[in-house]
Design a protein around this motif. Sequence first.
Motif, PDB file in Angstrom:
ATOM      1  N   GLU A  92      25.354  15.665 114.383  1.00 21.89           N
ATOM      2  CA  GLU A  92      25.063  15.902 115.752  1.00 21.89           C
ATOM      3  C   GLU A  92      24.270  17.109 116.279  1.00 21.89           C
ATOM      4  OE1 GLU A  92      27.849  15.699 114.492  1.00 21.89           O
ATOM      5  OE2 GLU A  92      29.070  17.308 115.332  1.00 21.89           O
ATOM      6  N   LYS A  93      24.788  18.295 115.398  1.00 17.96           N
ATOM      7  CA  LYS A  93      24.187  19.359 115.552  1.00 17.96           C
ATOM      8  C   LYS A  93      23.224  20.000 114.686  1.00 17.96           C
ATOM      9  CE  LYS A  93      26.134  20.302 119.573  1.00 17.96           C
ATOM     10  NZ  LYS A  93      25.721  20.181 120.923  1.00 17.96           N
ATOM     11  N   LEU A  94      22.636  18.991 113.959  1.00 21.65           N
ATOM     12  CA  LEU A  94      21.676  19.047 112.895  1.00 21.65           C
ATOM     13  C   LEU A  94      22.274  20.141 111.723  1.00 21.65           C
ATOM     14  CD1 LEU A  94      18.226  19.332 114.434  1.00 21.65           C
ATOM     15  CD2 LEU A  94      19.473  17.393 113.839  1.00 21.65           C
ATOM     16  N   ASN A  95      23.458  20.021 111.551  1.00 18.64           N
ATOM     17  CA  ASN A  95      24.328  20.700 110.683  1.00 18.64           C
ATOM     18  C   ASN A  95      24.407  22.290 110.720  1.00 18.64           C
ATOM     19  OD1 ASN A  95      25.065  18.313 109.504  1.00 18.64           O
ATOM     20  ND2 ASN A  95      23.003  18.139 108.090  1.00 18.64           N
ATOM     21  N   ALA A  96      24.108  22.650 112.182  1.00 17.49           N
ATOM     22  CA  ALA A  96      24.120  24.135 112.336  1.00 17.49           C
ATOM     23  C   ALA A  96      25.296  24.740 112.045  1.00 17.49           C
ATOM     24  CB  ALA A  96      23.723  24.265 113.903  1.00 17.49           C
ATOM     25  N   LEU A  97      25.295  26.055 111.369  1.00 18.88           N
ATOM     26  CA  LEU A  97      26.414  26.669 111.013  1.00 18.88           C
ATOM     27  C   LEU A  97      27.058  27.473 111.966  1.00 18.88           C
ATOM     28  CD1 LEU A  97      24.878  28.217 107.434  1.00 18.88           C
ATOM     29  CD2 LEU A  97      26.076  26.143 107.865  1.00 18.88           C
TER      30      LEU A  97
ATOM     31  N   GLN B 297      11.851  30.517 108.960  1.00 17.59           N
ATOM     32  CA  GLN B 297      12.794  31.330 109.638  1.00 17.59           C
ATOM     33  C   GLN B 297      12.419  31.630 111.098  1.00 17.59           C
ATOM     34  OE1 GLN B 297      14.905  32.324 106.338  1.00 17.59           O
ATOM     35  NE2 GLN B 297      15.498  32.818 108.289  1.00 17.59           N
ATOM     36  N   PRO B 298      12.869  30.706 112.005  1.00 19.78           N
ATOM     37  CA  PRO B 298      12.435  30.912 113.437  1.00 19.78           C
ATOM     38  C   PRO B 298      13.037  31.698 114.407  1.00 19.78           C
ATOM     39  CG  PRO B 298      13.669  28.811 113.078  1.00 19.78           C
ATOM     40  CD  PRO B 298      13.361  29.642 111.832  1.00 19.78           C
ATOM     41  N   GLU B 299      13.686  32.715 113.755  1.00 21.24           N
ATOM     42  CA  GLU B 299      14.560  33.610 114.801  1.00 21.24           C
ATOM     43  C   GLU B 299      13.693  34.498 115.684  1.00 21.24           C
ATOM     44  OE1 GLU B 299      14.853  33.110 111.433  1.00 21.24           O
ATOM     45  OE2 GLU B 299      16.989  32.961 110.862  1.00 21.24           O
TER      46      GLU B 299
HETATM   47  N1  COA Z   1      22.110  25.578 116.698  1.00 20.66           N
HETATM   48  C1  COA Z   1      23.062  25.030 117.553  1.00 20.66           C
HETATM   49  N2  COA Z   1      22.868  23.823 117.874  1.00 20.66           N
HETATM   50  C2  COA Z   1      21.503  23.245 117.368  1.00 20.66           C
HETATM   51  C3  COA Z   1      20.832  24.010 116.628  1.00 20.66           C
HETATM   52  C4  COA Z   1      21.025  25.342 116.011  1.00 20.66           C
HETATM   53  N3  COA Z   1      20.595  26.109 115.245  1.00 20.66           N
HETATM   54  N4  COA Z   1      19.772  23.226 115.928  1.00 20.66           N
HETATM   55  C5  COA Z   1      20.083  22.030 116.741  1.00 20.66           C
HETATM   56  N5  COA Z   1      20.911  21.989 117.433  1.00 20.66           N
HETATM   57  C6  COA Z   1      21.441  21.093 118.165  1.00 20.66           C
HETATM   58  C7  COA Z   1      20.579  20.728 119.423  1.00 20.66           C
HETATM   59  O1  COA Z   1      21.031  21.745 120.469  1.00 20.66           O
HETATM   60  C8  COA Z   1      20.821  19.455 119.814  1.00 20.66           C
HETATM   61  O2  COA Z   1      22.405  19.430 120.200  1.00 20.66           O
HETATM   62  P1  COA Z   1      22.478  18.674 121.948  1.00 20.66           P
HETATM   63  O3  COA Z   1      21.865  16.997 121.247  1.00 20.66           O
HETATM   64  O4  COA Z   1      23.955  18.772 122.004  1.00 20.66           O
HETATM   65  O5  COA Z   1      21.372  18.779 122.733  1.00 20.66           O
HETATM   66  C9  COA Z   1      20.948  18.813 118.637  1.00 20.66           C
HETATM   67  O6  COA Z   1      21.270  19.670 117.553  1.00 20.66           O
HETATM   68  C10 COA Z   1      19.838  18.067 118.190  1.00 20.66           C
HETATM   69  O7  COA Z   1      18.720  18.924 118.053  1.00 20.66           O
HETATM   70  P2  COA Z   1      17.284  18.797 118.900  1.00 20.66           P
HETATM   71  O8  COA Z   1      16.827  20.020 119.313  1.00 20.66           O
HETATM   72  O9  COA Z   1      17.658  17.620 120.131  1.00 20.66           O
HETATM   73  O10 COA Z   1      16.331  17.991 117.901  1.00 20.66           O
HETATM   74  P3  COA Z   1      14.953  17.766 117.589  1.00 20.66           P
HETATM   75  O11 COA Z   1      14.518  16.957 116.710  1.00 20.66           O
HETATM   76  O12 COA Z   1      14.219  17.698 119.063  1.00 20.66           O
HETATM   77  O13 COA Z   1      14.462  19.194 117.101  1.00 20.66           O
HETATM   78  C11 COA Z   1      14.719  21.256 115.669  1.00 20.66           C
HETATM   79  C12 COA Z   1      14.720  19.678 115.982  1.00 20.66           C
HETATM   80  C13 COA Z   1      15.074  21.537 114.472  1.00 20.66           C
HETATM   81  C14 COA Z   1      13.220  21.349 115.690  1.00 20.66           C
HETATM   82  C15 COA Z   1      15.360  21.765 116.879  1.00 20.66           C
HETATM   83  O14 COA Z   1      16.960  21.375 116.981  1.00 20.66           O
HETATM   84  C16 COA Z   1      15.378  23.353 116.622  1.00 20.66           C
HETATM   85  O15 COA Z   1      14.316  24.007 116.775  1.00 20.66           O
HETATM   86  N6  COA Z   1      16.509  24.070 116.309  1.00 20.66           N
HETATM   87  C17 COA Z   1      16.620  25.462 116.199  1.00 20.66           C
HETATM   88  C18 COA Z   1      16.179  25.699 115.173  1.00 20.66           C
HETATM   89  C19 COA Z   1      16.362  27.315 114.950  1.00 20.66           C
HETATM   90  O16 COA Z   1      15.949  28.375 115.701  1.00 20.66           O
HETATM   91  N7  COA Z   1      17.094  28.060 113.910  1.00 20.66           N
HETATM   92  C20 COA Z   1      17.605  29.396 113.781  1.00 20.66           C
HETATM   93  C21 COA Z   1      18.779  29.801 114.539  1.00 20.66           C
HETATM   94  S1  COA Z   1      18.991  31.587 114.217  1.00 20.66           S
END
Ligand code: COA
Length: 260
Positions: free
Chosen positions: A23-28, A132-134
Amino acid sequence: METKNLLVEKSEHYAVVTINRPEKLNALNAATVTELYQVMKELQKDEAMRAVIITGSGEKAFVAGADIAEIAKHDEISGKIFAMRGQKVFRFIEKMRLPVIAAINGYALGGGCELAMACHLRIASSKAKFGQPEINLGLIPGYGGTQRLPRLIGRTQAMYLLLTGEMIDARKALEIGLVNEVVEPEKLMDRARELAKTLTEKAPIAVNYILDVVDQGLNLNLDMALNLEAEMFGNICATEDMKEGTAAFLEKRKPQFKGK
Ligand code: COA
């Protein structure tokens, strides 16, 4: 061991560790990083284990990064601790005696790309995306991305990815040497298991030496690295598995390695 954010499935000689926060795309988040460390330490100790596969749950993501909701709260001190914690876990993975295969099933962004890079082999689904989108968050990578990416794919390509934060697809990742191979999504886990199984059939001490000598040697000058290789080559010649492997070849039969 009880885990909330990981699934661990053991076969006879290898394990599949699945990051399980789809549900959080496996965010760590911090809890997942801690569990990953504990699980990998246990697998390292388990003598039956010869390889590990790390993958992500669901169809969308391998790992979409470190948890941005947690990062947002960091200050100068806690930010450094955060980076050091993740680095320690990923370095542990990189230095494990077991080969670790990343089966990259979807987004491998930020910490996800960094986790994949800490693994020894990387197989990607054709739907995987890397980056690496940081930089887009006003951040820099903190789990080794600024260091492993240029070491893996060279400074030119790494600088581009780190400075633009652009995502690349699996085909491009293969072209620049970020992954070993790309397969169709439905074949990803079969291919990862097949590779893990192949590795479990190799002589375990030789596998371990290769992981170690490559890791150490990359940080030495060539002469020192070659000395290290010669030293370890000597050591491997003292193993029963070396005697068995060479004898089996000469006797035209399959070797039976015992890890001795
Ligand atoms: N940390 C925390 N939550 C994250 C996350 C992350 N790195 N990546 C995704 N999520 C969460 C979203 O907030 C969302 O949560 P919600 O449903 O409670 O709002 C859920 O996962 C689904 O993500 P969502 O953004 O709605 O999916 P999408 O298909 O529209 O987009 C991505 C997918 C991967 C492009 C987008 O989630 C993204 O850009 N994520 C961050 C990537 C990133 O910057 N990573 C580096 C972190 S340092």
